[in-house]
Design a protein around this motif. Structure first.
Motif: not given
Length: 70
Positions: A43-70
């Motif tokens: 998945v590729t996400v393009a974002f700018e403030p006020p969105a943050t990578w931390e908030r995006i990751v939090a949402v992904l965890h909430e909906i059951g699609y957490p990013p794989a850790s590198a």
């Protein structure tokens, strides 16, 4: 400033998964584009403030699609 991140979400199994991720991430203010690929589970996400990578990751965890850790 626009930022783009690409990650693998191992739980992606179908187009509905991509649709859910896209819908939930685009609901965040500042997320401009979400592109997903069922085959590669990337998945590729393009974002700018006020969105943050931390908030995006939090949402992904909430909906059951957490990013794989590198």
């Amino acid at each position: 400033m626009m930022e783009t991140r690409t990650f693998v979400a191992p739980n992606i199994s179908c187009h509905h998964c991509i649709h859910t991720i896209t819908r939930e991430l685009k609901a965040l203010e500042g997320v401009k584009e979400v592109r997903g690929d069922v085959t590669t589970k990337q998945v590729t996400v393009a974002f700018e403030p006020p969105a943050t990578w931390e908030r995006i990751v939090a949402v992904l965890h909430e909906i059951g699609y957490p990013p794989a850790s590198a």
